[in-house]
Design an enzyme around this catalytic site. Structure first.
Site: not given
Length: 324
Positions: A184, A187, A219-221
């Site tokens: 996910v 953002y 997760r990508k943040v």
């Protein structure tokens, strides 16, 4: 052909199940063997195979920002095959893109690199204050194309967040039932947040936690700043004296907010930075803060090919502990 001694130690782990990968898989207790196998494939491919670290090439920017803004600086990037080859040659763990870019060269590179199909995307022709991405692919597409995972963007803070959360829940349930992993992009963005709030420490940590609560394996943040957006959060940070003066401390807090580090957290490379060292310094902070790696798009494919390969491999060496 390179001798065994000439091959980096981490690269020799490709395809092998290391203790670190077993440890990470143990955190996903409810998942079926197929999903765990696909998480293992992500963690066991490329230069960083077996280390528990990840460097992923994402190329959704053509959809998200427009082709000229994304590829005009390096026209080779208009060709979808270019990005596959860049990710493979650099030794990335995976390549992530929307349906069209994945389809365009999936056949010729079948089995060469793990793929993540981005199932929703957002354009900027109507760049609303409360964004809502359109669902542009399916779990069946991901299966057909041989992907190991689906990708999905949520915008915590958007007035449309509820719809995105519900869409993700349904797609994640379907993906897991077929043994796919779920990554996910979380953002924070929306009319209720200030611009500074989009990367505020409390908001980024919250976004990482929300993605974990929604069942994401990874997760990508964005990298968090020292700014605190929510007044009630500020009181909690001050009372608990949460360390946040350095980037590595802030990364550590975001990782902690993802189930005490028991969920994979990778960090965005962000907008293009002309100086390589600036990004290398961020990678060092991510490593020192216990982050799992980077997902780097524009800072990779907007550089000339040979430069991009060297650039990505330097980041991998930083994560592998082979370079300071």
């Amino acid at each position: 052909m390179a001798t065994l001694e000439a091959v980096p130690v981490v690269a020799r782990q490709a395809g092998r199940m290391t203790d670190r990968v077993r440890e990470i898989l143990s955190w996903y207790e409810s998942d079926n063997p197929g999903t765990k196998a696909n998480i293992a494939r992500l963690l066991s491919h490329g230069y960083l195979a077996g280390t528990g670290k990840l460097v992923i090439l994402p190329v959704d920017q053509g959809f998200e920002h427009g082709p000229a803004r994304s590829f005009a600086v390096n026209p080779a990037g208009y060709n979808p095959n270019y990005h596959y080859e860049l990710a493979i040659e650099a030794g990335c763990n995976a390549y992530a893109a929307p349906l069209g870019f994945i389809e365009a060269a999936a056949g010729r590179h079948a089995g060469e690199i793990p793929l993540i199909l981005k199932l929703n995307n957002h354009d900027v022709l109507n760049d609303e204050k409360d964004p809502l991405s359109a669902v542009t692919g399916s779990v069946r597409d991901a299966l057909r194309l041989g992907c190991v995972a689906i990708g999905f963007t949520i915008y915590p803070g958007s007035a449309s967040a509820r719809q995105m959360y519900e869409e993700l829940r349904e797609l994640a349930e379907e993906a897991k039932s077929y043994g796919l992993a779920v990554v996910v992009w979380s953002y924070p963005r929306g009319s209720s947040l200030s611009k500074a709030g989009e990367t505020a420490l409390d908001v980024v940590a919250y976004a990482a936690h929300v993605a974990a609560e929604l069942g994401a394996h990874g997760r990508k943040v964005k990298l968090p700043s020292e700014h605190i957006e929510q007044e009630e959060a500020r009181k909690a940070y001050e009372k608990a004296r949460v360390p946040a003066s350095t980037l590595s401390e802030r990364v550590r807090h975001v990782v902690q907010s993802s189930f005490d580090g028991r969920r994979i957290v990778i960090f965005s490379g962000g907008a293009t930075k002309p100086k390589d060292e600036d990004i290398f310094e961020e990678a060092r902070a991510i490593r020192e803060g216990g982050g799992f790696g980077s997902i780097i798009g524009r800072n990779s494919f907007q550089r000339p090919r040979e430069h991009a390969i060297s650039f990505l491999q330097t980041i991998m060496k930083i994560y592998a502990g082979e370079s300071r």
